[in-house]
Design a protein around this motif. Structure first.
Motif, mmCIF file in Angstrom:
data_model
loop_
_atom_site.group_PDB
_atom_site.id
_atom_site.type_symbol
_atom_site.label_atom_id
_atom_site.label_comp_id
_atom_site.label_asym_id
_atom_site.label_seq_id
_atom_site.Cartn_x
_atom_site.Cartn_y
_atom_site.Cartn_z
ATOM 1 N N ILE A 125 0.491 20.557 24.406
ATOM 2 C CA ILE A 125 0.008 20.681 23.024
ATOM 3 C C ILE A 125 -0.519 22.097 22.874
ATOM 4 N N HIS A 126 0.245 22.944 22.218
ATOM 5 C CA HIS A 126 -0.116 24.363 22.187
ATOM 6 C C HIS A 126 -0.882 24.739 20.940
ATOM 7 N N ILE A 127 -2.210 24.568 21.037
ATOM 8 C CA ILE A 127 -3.100 25.075 19.982
ATOM 9 C C ILE A 127 -4.183 25.887 20.688
ATOM 10 N N THR A 128 -4.818 26.787 19.924
ATOM 11 C CA THR A 128 -5.908 27.566 20.531
ATOM 12 C C THR A 128 -7.225 27.201 19.841
ATOM 13 N N LEU A 129 -8.333 27.493 20.541
ATOM 14 C CA LEU A 129 -9.647 27.210 19.967
ATOM 15 C C LEU A 129 -9.859 28.039 18.696
ATOM 16 N N ALA A 135 -9.565 26.749 11.117
ATOM 17 C CA ALA A 135 -9.255 25.630 10.219
ATOM 18 C C ALA A 135 -10.501 24.822 9.853
ATOM 19 N N SER A 136 -11.630 25.065 10.558
ATOM 20 C CA SER A 136 -12.781 24.155 10.405
ATOM 21 C C SER A 136 -13.974 24.753 9.686
ATOM 22 N N GLY A 137 -13.851 25.970 9.180
ATOM 23 C CA GLY A 137 -14.963 26.584 8.438
ATOM 24 C C GLY A 137 -16.196 26.722 9.310
ATOM 25 N N ASP A 138 -17.381 26.380 8.712
ATOM 26 C CA ASP A 138 -18.644 26.569 9.427
ATOM 27 C C ASP A 138 -19.018 25.392 10.314
ATOM 28 N N ALA A 139 -18.165 24.384 10.349
ATOM 29 C CA ALA A 139 -18.534 23.153 11.053
ATOM 30 C C ALA A 139 -18.723 23.406 12.539
ATOM 31 N N GLN A 140 -19.566 22.571 13.178
ATOM 32 C CA GLN A 140 -19.602 22.630 14.634
ATOM 33 C C GLN A 140 -18.360 21.863 15.113
ATOM 34 N N ILE A 141 -17.606 22.520 15.977
ATOM 35 C CA ILE A 141 -16.303 21.969 16.356
ATOM 36 C C ILE A 141 -16.474 20.742 17.244
ATOM 37 N N SER A 142 -15.756 19.671 16.899
ATOM 38 C CA SER A 142 -15.771 18.476 17.713
ATOM 39 C C SER A 142 -14.349 17.906 17.739
ATOM 40 N N ARG A 143 -14.170 16.816 18.457
ATOM 41 C CA ARG A 143 -12.813 16.303 18.620
ATOM 42 C C ARG A 143 -12.059 16.061 17.306
ATOM 43 N N PRO A 144 -12.728 15.557 16.242
ATOM 44 C CA PRO A 144 -11.955 15.356 15.003
ATOM 45 C C PRO A 144 -11.328 16.640 14.454
ATOM 46 N N HIS A 145 -12.011 17.790 14.664
ATOM 47 C CA HIS A 145 -11.429 19.056 14.173
ATOM 48 C C HIS A 145 -10.178 19.407 14.970
ATOM 49 N N ILE A 146 -10.230 19.145 16.274
ATOM 50 C CA ILE A 146 -9.051 19.401 17.110
ATOM 51 C C ILE A 146 -7.929 18.451 16.686
ATOM 52 N N ALA A 147 -8.300 17.179 16.487
ATOM 53 C CA ALA A 147 -7.312 16.174 16.073
ATOM 54 C C ALA A 147 -6.678 16.543 14.729
ATOM 55 N N SER A 148 -7.502 17.034 13.782
ATOM 56 C CA SER A 148 -6.963 17.388 12.452
ATOM 57 C C SER A 148 -5.924 18.493 12.554
ATOM 58 N N LEU A 149 -6.212 19.497 13.399
ATOM 59 C CA LEU A 149 -5.244 20.589 13.546
ATOM 60 C C LEU A 149 -3.953 20.072 14.185
ATOM 61 N N MET A 150 -4.087 19.159 15.144
ATOM 62 C CA MET A 150 -2.887 18.579 15.774
ATOM 63 C C MET A 150 -2.020 17.849 14.734
ATOM 64 N N VAL A 151 -2.688 17.187 13.771
ATOM 65 C CA VAL A 151 -1.930 16.500 12.708
ATOM 66 C C VAL A 151 -1.270 17.534 11.797
ATOM 67 N N GLU A 152 -2.070 18.543 11.412
ATOM 68 C CA GLU A 152 -1.555 19.597 10.531
ATOM 69 C C GLU A 152 -0.310 20.268 11.135
ATOM 70 N N ARG A 153 -0.330 20.448 12.444
ATOM 71 C CA ARG A 153 0.801 21.088 13.140
ATOM 72 C C ARG A 153 1.923 20.108 13.463
ATOM 73 N N ALA A 154 1.751 18.862 13.019
ATOM 74 C CA ALA A 154 2.751 17.807 13.276
ATOM 75 C C ALA A 154 2.971 17.564 14.777
ATOM 76 N N LEU A 155 1.922 17.793 15.551
ATOM 77 C CA LEU A 155 2.008 17.527 16.995
ATOM 78 C C LEU A 155 1.741 16.046 17.272
#
Ligand code: AMP
Ligand code: MN
Ligand code: MN
Ligand code: MN
Length: 302
Positions: A125-129, A135-155
């Protein structure tokens, strides 16, 4: 206002300060639009969402409590197969010791995120931090943000599948992070003038005491002994029998009752603010009692 017949409330809401997709002001605007009587912003490991809502100004007629949700270990000698989360209500958002604990918990997340990404990369799964952060603005990054990007990338097709296949505890990209013990978490919440509440007991899973199978009541009695003041009785995944059982337990052990939807906006699309999966209705009196308890806790400390 002691009671407010027919008016409902939502005391479990995540904002963009953690893993929700509504900003604090959008949450307040939606609460007004839904004619909710009161809301609490309960982000994971931060009070900045609650603080932002307060400084933007809470509209007249809407009750508001600051809040926080802390993942902790179960109290020894108990073990739970599921999640052990503590909500803290009406905490002073400027309390120094609480601030220090939350900063430590956020640092643990920051340490974990690159390790999760590394594992995902090794799994193809090739995404970077950096991409997740962008993609997450000012949010503190957690698993849902990683999951959202994976969906956005159709991974992966859905956030649920990202958790099931990669990110959930037991899945191959899961990485542990530091968790505080519940006695310290509750002591710090109380020290910040707040009320510690056991979140969504339905997610505790199987409860064991040492190696023996135990029950929720034994756990609750133990928790009360180390600071617990309330139980989240109303929750979207609590069927009516569970709600009634939890309400009986709360009354029997002189604990406050709370309730909320655990609204996260788009990352949990099936959950609506106020009504959860459609059936949730949290009575207004619970807000009044919780607020009164917090006010009297603060006046005894003053
Ligand atoms: P973290 O805070 O990084 O440990 O991630 C846990 C968060 O992920 C929880 O607070 C939930 O909001 C969210 N979460 C867990 N499982 C799922 C799922 N299947 N779908 C969407 N969100 C989830
Ligand atoms: Mn969450
Ligand atoms: Mn939770
Ligand atoms: Mn939550």
């Amino acid at each position: 206002m002691e009671s407010n017949p027919g008016v409902s409330i939502d005391l479990h809401i995540h904002s963009t300060a953690s893993d929700g997709t509504f900003s604090p002001s959008e949450i307040i605007a939606r609460a007004v639009q839904l004619s909710l009587g009161a809301v609490a912003i309960t982000d994971h490991d931060t009070v900045s969402g609650a603080r932002e809502a307060i400084s933007a100004g809470i509209p007249d007629g809407l009750g508001f409590l600051s809040g926080v949700e802390i993942t902790s270990t179960p109290p020894l000698p108990f073990h739970c197969s599921g999640s052990f989360h503590i909500l803290g209500y009406a905490v002073d958002t400027e309390d120094v010791e609480l601030g220090r604990l939350l900063a430590r918990l956020r640092a643990a997340r920051r340490d974990r995120n690159p390790k999760i990404i590394e594992r995902l990369n090794a799994l193809g799964i090739h995404i970077t931090l950096d991409e997740v952060v962008k993609a997450s603005g000012d949010a503190q990054i957690s698993r849902p943000h990683i999951a959202s990007l994976m969906v956005e990338r159709a991974l992966v097709p859905t956030i649920d599948e990202a958790f099931d296949r990669y990110l959930d505890s037991g899945a191959p990209a899961f990485v542990e992070k530091f968790q505080i013990d519940p006695e310290s978490a509750m002591r710090i919440i109380i020290g910040a003038g707040g009320i510690p509440v056991l979140a969504h007991p339905v997610y505790l899973g199987d409860i064991r005491e040492n190696s023996r199978k135990s029950d929720l009541e034994a756990l609750i009695v133990h928790l009360k002994g180390i600071g617990l003041m309330g139980i989240e009785v109303y929750y979207p995944d609590h069927p009516r029998e569970i709600t009634e059982q939890l309400s009986r337990l709360a009354r029997r052990h002189d604990l406050l009752e709370t309730g909320g939807s655990d609204f996260h906006g788009a990352i949990k699309e099936e959950i609506s603010m106020g009504t959860g999966k459609g059936e949730l209705s949290v009575p207004y009196e619970l807000y009044t009692r919780l607020k009164n308890a917090a006010d009297s806790l603060k006046s005894t400390r003053a």
